[in-house]
Design an enzyme around this catalytic site. Structure first.
Site, PDB file in Angstrom:
ATOM      1  N   HIS A   1      -3.857  -2.602   2.965  1.00 22.76           N
ATOM      2  CA  HIS A   1      -3.191  -2.227   4.218  1.00 22.76           C
ATOM      3  C   HIS A   1      -2.839  -3.474   5.033  1.00 22.76           C
ATOM      4  CE1 HIS A   1      -4.225   2.021   3.670  1.00 22.76           C
ATOM      5  NE2 HIS A   1      -3.464   2.269   4.712  1.00 22.76           N
TER       6      HIS A   1
ATOM      7  N   GLU B   1       0.824  -1.216   0.000  1.00 20.32           N
ATOM      8  CA  GLU B   1       0.000   0.000   0.000  1.00 20.32           C
ATOM      9  C   GLU B   1       0.854   1.260   0.000  1.00 20.32           C
ATOM     10  OE1 GLU B   1      -0.761   2.295   2.695  1.00 20.32           O
ATOM     11  OE2 GLU B   1       0.693   1.427   4.064  1.00 20.32           O
TER      12      GLU B   1
END
Length: 338
Positions: A307, A10
Site C-alpha cells: 500500500h 496494490e
C-alpha cells in the site's frame, strides 16, 4: 493529463482516493484505467463512488465514468471551496476512506470547513474511527492545521449507519520529523459490541489478557453499544507513547473464533511495540500524502507495505516528490519524502 493503470502496485481503492486528493491540490487532471484491477471484484464500489463524488463537490470537479462497477474514470479538478458538507456512503462503506479523499484539499483551503460523513465507522478493510482520531489526526495537527473529529454513532459492517463529524481549520502544512515515539505512557484494550452476546466480547478480552500478560487489569474493558448500532464486535488495542498512539483493531467475523481474532490482534500490536518504530503500517500509509504536501519529512516504521509503495508512486506522479524506503534488517525502517 496523468494516466494511471489501476491494476499496478496494490491495485486497490487507495489509488483512486490519493489521485483525487492530489488532483485537487495540484490542479492536474487524471485518468485511471483498470480501476481496482487486483481486487476480487474490480471496478468502483459504492464507497469509492461516494469518495469521488465528495471530491467533485468540494473541488468543483468533473468525473466521467462515475458509476458503481466502472473500470475507468477521468477526473478534471476545479477550485477547492471550503464549506459545510454532508456525504453518505449509503452502505457500511468506510467514512474514514471518504475523509481520506477530501481531507488534504480542505486542509489547504482558504477557510474552515465542516464535514458530516455517514456510513461505516468500524470496517474490516479500513482503519476504524479510533485510529483516525487518536493516531493519524494528532500527527496532522502537529503539522499546522487543526482537525477535530467526533464519533456520533458507530456503524459496523454490514449494516453501516454510523456518523462522524469533522471540523477542519486550514493552515500551511509544515515539515516534521517523526523518528522516535518516545517513552510508553499507557495502554488499553476495549471490546465494543452491539446486538451480539456479551460472551463474545468477553472471550476476546480474556484471550487478549493471555497474549499481553504485562498489561494491568485496569487496562481492559468491555463496552456495550445500543442494539440499533449493531450487530458487530471489535477489539481495539491502544499503545500510547509520548509522541504517538498506535491503535490496532480486530473485527468479529462469522466463522472465526473470538480467541483467534484476539490472538492475531494482540500479536500485531506486540510486533509494533517490539519494532521500536514510530509508525505502524496503517499510519505509514496515511503519512505519505501530508508529508509530501508539506515539502518532505521522514518517519520510522515497520516493514513498508505494498500500500505504502503504491501511494508513493502516485504521489511522485503528481508532485515530483520521491518517497525512499530504507529497509534495515533488525532495525527501524526509515521512510524519507523529499
Amino acid at each position: 493529463m496523468i494516466i494511471i493503470d489501476g491494476s499496478e502496485g496494490e491495485g486497490g481503492g487507495q489509488v483512486v482516493r490519493n489521485a483525487c486528493a492530489l488532483s485537487l491540490v495540484t490542479g492536474e487532471p487524471f485518468r485511471i484505467t483498470n480501476v481496482r484491477g487486483r481486487r476480487e471484484k474490480p471496478g468502483l464500489m459504492r464507497q469509492h463512488v461516494t469518495a469521488i463524488e465528495a471530491a467533485c463537490a468540494i473541488g468543483g470537479a468533473e468525473c466521467a465514468g462515475l458509476t458503481v462497477g466502472s473500470s475507468e474514470i477521468t477526473f478534471t479538478p476545479g477550485r477547492v471551496r471550503q464549506g459545510d458538507y454532508h456525504f453518505a456512503v449509503g452502505t457500511a462503506g468506510s467514512t474514514g476512506l471518504v475523509l481520506q479523499t477530501v481531507l488534504m484539499p480542505l486542509l489547504l483551503a482558504d477557510a474552515p470547513s465542516r464535514l458530516v460523513l455517514e456510513g461505516g465507522t468500524h470496517n474490516m478493510l479500513a482503519p476504524p474511527f479510533d485510529f483516525i482520531a487518536k493516531t493519524f489526526l494528532p500527527i496532522v495537527n502537529r503539522m499546522g492545521p487543526t482537525v477535530e473529529a467526533r464519533l456520533v454513532r458507530h456503524g459496523f459492517y454490514p449494516r453501516g449507519g454510523g456518523r462522524i463529524e469533522v471540523d477542519i481549520t486550514p493552515a500551511p502544512l509544515r515539515r516534521i520529523e517523526c523518528l522516535d515515539r518516545g517513552a510508553p505512557i499507557g495502554e488499553t484494550a476495549t471490546a465494543l459490541f452491539a446486538a451480539l452476546p456479551f460472551e463474545i466480547a468477553d472471550r476476546m478480552l480474556k484471550r487478549t489478557r493471555k497474549s499481553l500478560p504485562d498489561w494491568l487489569d485496569r487496562s481492559f474493558a468491555v463496552r456495550e453499544l445500543p442494539v440499533d448500532q449493531g450487530p458487530g464486535v471489535i477489539l481495539l488495542l491502544e499503545a500510547a507513547f509520548e509522541h504517538v498512539t498506535e491503535v490496532v483493531s480486530g473485527f468479529g467475523r462469522l466463522g472465526v473464533a473470538a480467541e483467534r481474532i484476539a490472538a492475531t490482534t494482540a500479536g500485531r500490536l506486540a510486533g509494533y511495540v517490539e519494532s521500536g518504530a514510530f509508525a505502524g503500517p496503517y499510519l505509514a500509509d496515511q503519512l505519505l500524502l501530508p508529508f509530501a504536501l508539506a515539502g518532505g519529512g521522514s518517519f520510522t516504521t515497520v516493514k513498508p507495505s505494498e500500500h505504502s509503495r503504491t501511494a508513493a508512486a502516485i504521489i511522485e506522479r503528481f508532485t515530483g516528490r520521491r518517497c525512499s524506503f530504507d529497509v534495515r534488517h533488525g532495525e527501524r525502517n526509515l521512510v524519507t519524502i523529499a
